[in-house]
Design a protein around this motif. Structure first.
Motif, PDB file in Angstrom:
ATOM      1  N   ASN A 105      38.670  49.541  29.830  1.00 13.37           N
ATOM      2  CA  ASN A 105      37.489  50.347  30.116  1.00 13.37           C
ATOM      3  C   ASN A 105      37.593  51.078  31.463  1.00 13.37           C
TER       4      ASN A 105
ATOM      5  N   SER B  30      35.661  54.439  28.029  1.00 15.15           N
ATOM      6  CA  SER B  30      34.779  54.594  29.187  1.00 15.15           C
ATOM      7  C   SER B  30      33.351  54.350  28.731  1.00 15.15           C
ATOM      8  N   ALA B  31      32.830  53.191  29.109  1.00 15.72           N
ATOM      9  CA  ALA B  31      31.463  52.843  28.716  1.00 15.72           C
ATOM     10  C   ALA B  31      30.475  53.814  29.342  1.00 15.72           C
TER      11      ALA B  31
ATOM     12  N   SER C 168      35.981  39.643  32.288  1.00 13.20           N
ATOM     13  CA  SER C 168      35.574  39.325  33.659  1.00 13.20           C
ATOM     14  C   SER C 168      34.275  40.029  34.012  1.00 13.20           C
TER      15      SER C 168
ATOM     16  N   VAL D   4      33.445  44.433  34.511  1.00 10.89           N
ATOM     17  CA  VAL D   4      34.334  45.337  33.776  1.00 10.89           C
ATOM     18  C   VAL D   4      33.570  46.320  32.875  1.00 10.89           C
TER      19      VAL D   4
ATOM     20  N   SER E 222      28.045  44.774  29.987  1.00  9.49           N
ATOM     21  CA  SER E 222      26.611  45.070  29.796  1.00  9.49           C
ATOM     22  C   SER E 222      26.400  46.540  29.516  1.00  9.49           C
ATOM     23  N   THR E 223      27.176  47.378  30.182  1.00 12.88           N
ATOM     24  CA  THR E 223      27.066  48.816  29.957  1.00 12.88           C
ATOM     25  C   THR E 223      27.370  49.134  28.494  1.00 12.88           C
TER      26      THR E 223
ATOM     27  N   THR F 150      22.500  41.171  31.199  1.00 18.24           N
ATOM     28  CA  THR F 150      22.761  40.109  32.167  1.00 18.24           C
ATOM     29  C   THR F 150      22.028  40.308  33.473  1.00 18.24           C
TER      30      THR F 150
END
Ligand code: GDP
Ligand code: ZN
Length: 391
Positions: free
Chosen positions: A173, A203-204, A228, A231, A234-235, A248
């Motif tokens: 990402n 790419s979030a 991790s 990174v 959540s996005t 989160t």
């Protein structure tokens, strides 16, 4: 996409703390003819199939096929018969529920055999196995091409995923923040580690690669997103929801802690189809595996080692070592061999520790779940057995 209108029912589905009315068919929960077949003996006893969507320290929430969300407690018998924590019902499991009448608990009478089970070793020195999600079809590992890029750690993920029975999809990402060559090189390096895993650059932030994630989320498909901290998990999840949905970052104002704890796992139905097991607890995956899986994950090294002259070759200075020859010829990377040797050591340590602590572990796990077995009769049974156990 695959929704059968004749069985479509409207019911509220929990997204975090808000409820939306959605039309959902049983197969959107993952229910299919094979589960139905597996459930026949339980149906004969008048029990209902339900999928566990949430676990709290005191009970479970489950969705029945007719869409009702119910609180359920564990029958003492199920608790008794579980040899370890990992065998107890977990989020994602299909269970047989006996519905209680007014003022009665709904009770989990049985757990259907799992098709897959994603688990890890509990962090720290414990040897307990922690089930992250049961009946998971796809595990998406999110990483980046920069600071988080770590092929050795990715190997561990592949080992765990391989063992779980789920498919692996890796998202490299933040492609917008790194040079294209760096993204491609990172992806290529990860691709070399696994024949089965899909590796994508995403790419979030810009939404690039979201289609990849969605393509794995057919109705009824269960996905787990791990990786991790920082990174972009959540996005990505927020993008999947198509609305701002705090995964989160929501902080409890009283405790200062995130809404989610390691003991609460949630299964969420996505508006576009597919099911997500929300698991923010993972920071560092630790090994929970066995020699069998290790060998499968490193079958290339195993094949080379089979050519060593001596059966018990240590691949050091031993004569006729095929591993050393492969290293010299550049057919095998030093890093890959080192990580193979290190994993082997860790498994040995785990195995020794596991033996020593097996009994303690079982007791602790069962004690933790005892509170979920709240049916009075079950409780009495449990306490009786416990008195015997701890005498
Ligand atoms: P999580 O801890 O894995 O859930 O990560 P988050 O989704 O909270 O993201 C951590 C930080 O990275 C946030 O500031 C995000 O805005 C940022 N981020 C996430 N995805 C991307 C991306 O694709 N590109 C860039 N440049 N930043 C991203
Ligand atoms: Zn050798």
């Amino acid at each position: 996409m695959g929704r059968r209108s004749d069985r479509t029912l409207a019911f509220p589905v929990a997204f975090g703390d808000t409820r939306h009315d959605l039309s959902i068919a049983p197969q959107d929960l993952g229910w299919d003819p094979d589960w139905e077949k597996a459930f026949e003996p339980f149906a004969a006893r008048g029990w209902q199939p339900a999928r566990l969507i949430r676990e709290t320290p005191i009970n479970f929430s489950a969705l029945l096929l007719d869409g009702t969300e119910v609180d359920v407690v564990l029958a003492g018998k199920v608790w008794h018969e579980a040899a370890s924590d990992a065998e107890l019902p977990a989020v994602g499991d299909w269970v047989a529920v006996e519905l209680g009448g007014d003022n009665e608990d709904h009770v989990i009478r049985a757990r259907l055999p799992r098709r897959s089970c994603f688990s890890r070793k509990v962090p720290g020195k414990s040897v307990e196995e922690q089930v992250i999600g049961a009946n998971v079809d796809v595990i998406a590992v999110v990483t980046d091409p920069g600071p988080d890029h770590n092929p050795r750690r990715m190997e561990r993920y592949f080992t765990l995923i391989n063992r779980s029975g789920a498919r692996a999809v890796v998202l490299v990402n933040k492609s917008d923040a790194f040079p294209a060559e760096q993204c491609a090189a990172a992806a290529e390096e990860l691709r070399a580690l696994s024949d089965e895993a899909e590796i994508h650059v995403t790419s979030a932030l810009s939404g690039d690669g979201l289609e990849v994630l969605k393509s794995h989320l057919d109705p009824g498909t269960t996905m787990c997103i791990v990786g991790s901290s920082g990174v972009g998990k959540s996005t990505l999840v927020n993008q999947l929801h198509g609305e701002e949905w705090q995964w989160t970052s929501e902080v409890n104002e009283v405790t200062g802690k995130g809404r989610h704890t390691t003991t609460t796992r949630e299964l969420v139905l996505l508006p576009g189809g597919g099911i997500l097991i929300d698991n923010p607890g993972i920071r560092e995956v630790q090994m929970w595996t066995d020699e069998q899986t290790l060998r499968e994950s490193f079958s290339d090294i195993e094949e080379i080692a089979a050519e060593c002259r001596f059966h018990d070759c240590k691949h050091g200075s031993d004569a006729g070592c095929a591993i050393r020859a492969a290293l010299e010829e550049g057919r095998l990377e030093v890093g890959r061999l080192e990580s193979f040797l290190r994993l082997d050591e860790e498994i040995e340590v785990l195995r020794r520790r596991a033996k020593k602590r097996q009994i303690t572990t079982e007791r602790r796990a069962k004690r933790a779940h005892r509170v979920k077995a709240r049916n009075l009769e079950d409780r009495i049974d449990i306490e009786r057995e416990e008195r015997g156990e701890w005498r």
